[in-house]
Design a protein around this motif. Structure first.
Motif, mmCIF file in Angstrom:
data_model
loop_
_atom_site.group_PDB
_atom_site.id
_atom_site.type_symbol
_atom_site.label_atom_id
_atom_site.label_comp_id
_atom_site.label_asym_id
_atom_site.label_seq_id
_atom_site.Cartn_x
_atom_site.Cartn_y
_atom_site.Cartn_z
ATOM 1 N N ILE A 303 48.983 21.021 86.775
ATOM 2 C CA ILE A 303 49.496 19.975 84.869
ATOM 3 C C ILE A 303 50.592 20.589 84.081
ATOM 4 C CG2 ILE A 303 48.675 19.373 82.626
ATOM 5 C CD1 ILE A 303 45.729 19.767 84.061
ATOM 6 N N ALA A 304 50.951 22.500 84.465
ATOM 7 C CA ALA A 304 52.202 22.991 83.792
ATOM 8 C C ALA A 304 53.353 22.282 84.410
ATOM 9 C CB ALA A 304 51.765 24.146 83.552
ATOM 10 N N SER A 305 53.211 21.911 85.689
ATOM 11 C CA SER A 305 54.870 21.800 86.486
ATOM 12 C C SER A 305 55.307 20.801 86.000
ATOM 13 C CB SER A 305 54.635 21.934 87.954
ATOM 14 O OG SER A 305 53.976 21.243 88.264
ATOM 15 N N ARG A 306 54.651 19.282 85.543
ATOM 16 C CA ARG A 306 54.893 18.063 85.277
ATOM 17 C C ARG A 306 55.743 18.173 84.223
ATOM 18 N NH1 ARG A 306 51.112 13.800 88.682
ATOM 19 N NH2 ARG A 306 51.484 14.961 90.985
ATOM 20 N N VAL A 307 55.125 18.775 83.145
ATOM 21 C CA VAL A 307 54.268 18.522 81.471
ATOM 22 C C VAL A 307 55.268 19.813 80.580
ATOM 23 C CG1 VAL A 307 52.459 17.438 81.635
ATOM 24 C CG2 VAL A 307 52.569 19.630 80.309
ATOM 25 N N CYS A 308 55.679 20.970 81.383
ATOM 26 C CA CYS A 308 56.407 22.077 81.034
ATOM 27 C C CYS A 308 57.901 22.029 80.457
ATOM 28 C CB CYS A 308 56.566 23.323 81.582
ATOM 29 S SG CYS A 308 57.256 23.722 83.224
ATOM 30 N N ASP A 309 58.677 21.643 81.245
ATOM 31 C CA ASP A 309 59.784 20.880 80.711
ATOM 32 C C ASP A 309 60.153 19.626 79.417
ATOM 33 O OD1 ASP A 309 61.221 22.247 82.614
ATOM 34 O OD2 ASP A 309 61.780 20.850 83.507
ATOM 35 N N ARG A 310 58.804 19.015 78.947
ATOM 36 C CA ARG A 310 59.146 18.260 77.597
ATOM 37 C C ARG A 310 57.972 18.414 76.632
ATOM 38 N NH1 ARG A 310 58.165 15.370 82.750
ATOM 39 N NH2 ARG A 310 55.788 15.269 82.271
ATOM 40 N N MET A 311 56.975 18.726 76.610
ATOM 41 C CA MET A 311 56.434 19.323 75.999
ATOM 42 C C MET A 311 57.001 20.668 75.009
ATOM 43 S SD MET A 311 52.047 21.226 76.436
ATOM 44 C CE MET A 311 51.399 19.264 76.607
ATOM 45 N N ALA A 312 56.389 19.646 74.050
ATOM 46 C CA ALA A 312 57.137 20.919 72.220
ATOM 47 C C ALA A 312 56.359 21.635 72.391
ATOM 48 C CB ALA A 312 56.863 20.405 71.297
ATOM 49 N N VAL A 313 56.831 23.049 72.237
ATOM 50 C CA VAL A 313 55.867 24.384 71.953
ATOM 51 C C VAL A 313 54.184 24.445 71.422
ATOM 52 C CG1 VAL A 313 55.859 27.115 71.913
ATOM 53 C CG2 VAL A 313 57.436 25.890 73.016
ATOM 54 N N GLY A 314 54.904 24.612 70.104
ATOM 55 C CA GLY A 314 53.962 24.129 69.082
ATOM 56 C C GLY A 314 52.731 23.026 69.736
ATOM 57 N N ALA A 315 53.279 21.756 70.440
ATOM 58 C CA ALA A 315 51.961 21.080 70.189
ATOM 59 C C ALA A 315 51.455 21.836 71.498
ATOM 60 C CB ALA A 315 52.418 19.889 70.806
ATOM 61 N N GLY A 316 51.783 22.518 72.505
ATOM 62 C CA GLY A 316 51.102 23.475 73.041
ATOM 63 C C GLY A 316 49.608 24.090 72.731
ATOM 64 N N LEU A 317 50.606 24.876 71.771
ATOM 65 C CA LEU A 317 49.356 26.142 70.910
ATOM 66 C C LEU A 317 48.792 24.939 70.134
ATOM 67 C CD1 LEU A 317 52.325 28.310 69.396
ATOM 68 C CD2 LEU A 317 50.666 28.839 70.914
ATOM 69 N N VAL A 318 49.064 24.122 69.774
ATOM 70 C CA VAL A 318 47.454 23.696 68.610
ATOM 71 C C VAL A 318 46.885 22.775 70.366
ATOM 72 C CG1 VAL A 318 46.865 21.422 67.733
ATOM 73 C CG2 VAL A 318 49.170 22.813 67.181
ATOM 74 N N VAL A 319 47.274 22.825 70.891
ATOM 75 C CA VAL A 319 46.322 22.242 71.897
ATOM 76 C C VAL A 319 45.132 23.264 72.808
ATOM 77 C CG1 VAL A 319 46.033 21.255 74.624
ATOM 78 C CG2 VAL A 319 47.137 19.747 72.929
ATOM 79 N N ALA A 414 38.072 30.720 65.956
ATOM 80 C CA ALA A 414 38.151 29.848 65.324
ATOM 81 C C ALA A 414 39.135 30.161 63.618
ATOM 82 C CB ALA A 414 36.963 29.721 63.765
ATOM 83 N N ALA A 415 39.697 31.540 63.360
ATOM 84 C CA ALA A 415 40.275 31.940 62.783
ATOM 85 C C ALA A 415 41.965 31.019 63.647
ATOM 86 C CB ALA A 415 40.216 33.175 62.584
ATOM 87 N N ASN A 416 42.347 31.419 64.791
ATOM 88 C CA ASN A 416 43.050 30.858 65.691
ATOM 89 C C ASN A 416 43.332 29.456 65.358
ATOM 90 O OD1 ASN A 416 45.747 31.046 67.514
ATOM 91 N ND2 ASN A 416 44.360 29.597 68.015
ATOM 92 N N VAL A 417 42.605 28.818 65.621
ATOM 93 C CA VAL A 417 43.028 27.416 64.779
ATOM 94 C C VAL A 417 43.760 27.382 63.497
ATOM 95 C CG1 VAL A 417 42.243 25.307 64.530
ATOM 96 C CG2 VAL A 417 41.084 26.431 66.664
ATOM 97 N N ALA A 418 42.410 27.519 62.831
ATOM 98 C CA ALA A 418 43.210 27.841 61.202
ATOM 99 C C ALA A 418 44.453 28.024 60.920
ATOM 100 C CB ALA A 418 42.204 28.606 60.341
ATOM 101 N N ILE A 419 45.430 29.742 61.856
ATOM 102 C CA ILE A 419 46.240 29.439 61.554
ATOM 103 C C ILE A 419 47.696 28.506 62.027
ATOM 104 C CG2 ILE A 419 47.847 31.619 62.263
ATOM 105 C CD1 ILE A 419 45.620 33.582 62.051
ATOM 106 N N VAL A 420 47.092 27.909 63.486
ATOM 107 C CA VAL A 420 47.844 27.447 64.230
ATOM 108 C C VAL A 420 47.941 26.300 63.755
ATOM 109 C CG1 VAL A 420 48.311 25.327 66.657
ATOM 110 C CG2 VAL A 420 47.257 28.199 66.365
#
Length: 440
Positions: A303-319, A414-420
């Motif tokens: 999955i990473a090989s197909r999306v890492c050039d296009r996905m936003a870093v912030g969106a990746g952190l949330v997911v 859970a605390a990490n989700v709140a921060i992100v």
């Protein structure tokens, strides 16, 4: 991040071109071989440490605290190791690290095979090896900046994610089989792997005198080729690295997120391993937990090989934050072996994409001559709570049980989700094409 790797990089023409260009470089092939051999050696001996410690002491707290002492030694050494790596020839440091690994794990192998190993000697060997690796281990990643252009790093990171996934798939089960054959066997294999790493590193031919003049596109600055950047004293370089790192607000937020993710995920897996060890589960079945993680990482690497050039870093952190919490939560209901395997597999899925995005972003924004220091300082900040995972798990399991112990680590997730979700500077980090516009 996970601190903790894709051979399946790509089916688009652009990605295929990058893949070919990496493998066509002899220096990258030598670097990749050395890094892979070290990773295999780490997997071989890492699996057996808790088993050997428990067999020598019959104590879960002792086994847990040994892992913690090892982690503390590595992290403390790594704080100074980054400055060491930035000041000295990285190829020589890689070879020295490989020699030390070969000798130390070879000694453990001999003592175990002859029945002469005691827990104090084993503990000294583990802590010493961790200290050496903390001082010298970051030289491998720091050297990569002198071998490939920055634009190729997300793909190189995907290759590493796929490689590590394969090691996760076969490494721990193989370690379990070797351990079943003889407790000394995983350490003999680790010693051999470190020897191979040293030989491969010896084949590297990189002019490190100009590494500081390689710009963010991976090209040398001809105007600066005439001279190398002069270093100050060790203390000056050390302080300069901390000052540079601590002044980057987005980088500090990433470190906090990494700390919570690492503490939560690694804490649960530490509890799982110690629970299985204490329950008398055989080494092969314990090894298959790592296989499940490796399977998830391998699929995630595709999955990473197909999306890492296009996905936003912030969106990746949330997911990643949401998926980590969701996949670990079932262990609150049950710690049956099938549940552990399924949760382990699912937890590994988003990690390669996240690593490719976040590590690529940091790699691209950090100057070449600061790579070692920033890597070591951010590792310390991101891994500091994780150093105590095994000790916490080993101490709590006999008293409050698995479910309550797992709850503690899930609260960190859970605390990490709140921060992100509430920190805009992290949530809005863009995709690779716009990294030049982002602040670190």
């Amino acid at each position: 991040m996970s601190n903790i790797t894709d051979r399946t990089t790509a089916f688009s023409p652009a990605a295929r071109a990058t893949h070919t260009s990496l493998w066509s470089r002899p220096q990258y092939r030598a670097w990749f071989t050395a890094d892979t051999a070290s990773a295999v050696g780490l997997a071989m001996k890492g699996f057996a440490i808790s088993l050997v410690a428990f067999s020598l002491t019959h104590s879960l707290p002792a086994a847990g605290w040994l892992a913690t002492a090892s982690g503390i030694a590595a992290q403390v050494a790594d704080v100074f190791g980054g400055t060491l790596v930035d000041r000295h020839n990285r190829k020589r440091l890689i070879i020295l690290n490989a020699i030390c690994g070969t000798v130390l794990w070879g000694a453990v192998f001999v003592l175990l095979a002859t029945g002469l190993l005691t827990f104090p000697v084993f503990a000294v060997a583990i802590v010493t090896a961790s200290t050496v690796n903390g001082l010298l281990g970051s030289a491998t990643n720091a050297m990569l900046r002198s071998i490939i252009p920055t634009a190729d790093y997300p793909k190189a990171q995907s290759l590493n994610q796929g490689r590590d996934s394969v090691i996760g798939l076969v490494g721990s089960p193989l370690g379990g089989v070797l351990y079943a054959f003889g407790a000394w066997a995983p350490f003999a294999a680790a010693s051999l792997m470190y020897a191979i790493a040293g030989i491969s590193a010896g084949m590297l031919r990189v002019d490190e005198h100009v590494r500081d003049m390689i710009d963010r596109n991976g090209e040398r600055d001809a105007a600066n080729d005439a001279s190398a950047v002069a270093h100050g004293s060790f203390v000056d370089d050390f302080v300069a690295g901390w000052r540079w790192t601590l002044r980057r607000r987005t980088l500090m937020a990433i470190c906090v997120i990494a700390a919570l993710l690492n503490f939560g995920i690694n804490g649960i897996f530490a509890a799982v391993q110690l629970q299985l060890v204490g329950s008398g589960v055989d080494s092969v079945r314990i090894g298959f937990v790592e296989t499940a993680v490796g399977a998830g990482l391998l699929v995630g690497a595709v999955i990473a090989s197909r999306v890492c050039d296009r996905m936003a870093v912030g969106a990746g952190l949330v997911v990643m934050s949401l998926v980590a919490l969701a996949t670990m939560a079932p262990m609150l209901v049950s710690h049956a072996y099938p549940v552990i395997l399924v949760s382990s597999l699912l937890c590994g899925l988003p990690i390669p994409t996240l690593n490719s995005l976040v590590l690529g972003f940091v790699f691209a924004k950090v100057p070449t001559d600061m790579q070692g220091r920033v890597d070591s300082f951010t590792n310390l900040l991101g891994m500091l709570p994780t150093m105590f995972c095994s000790a916490i798990a080993g101490s709590l399991l006999p008293t409050i049980g698995f479910r309550a112990t797992a709850t503690l680590f899930l609260l960190a997730l859970a605390a990490n989700v709140a921060i992100v979700l509430t920190v805009p500077t992290v949530r809005t980090i863009p995709a690779a094409a716009h990294w030049d516009e982002a602040e670190l």
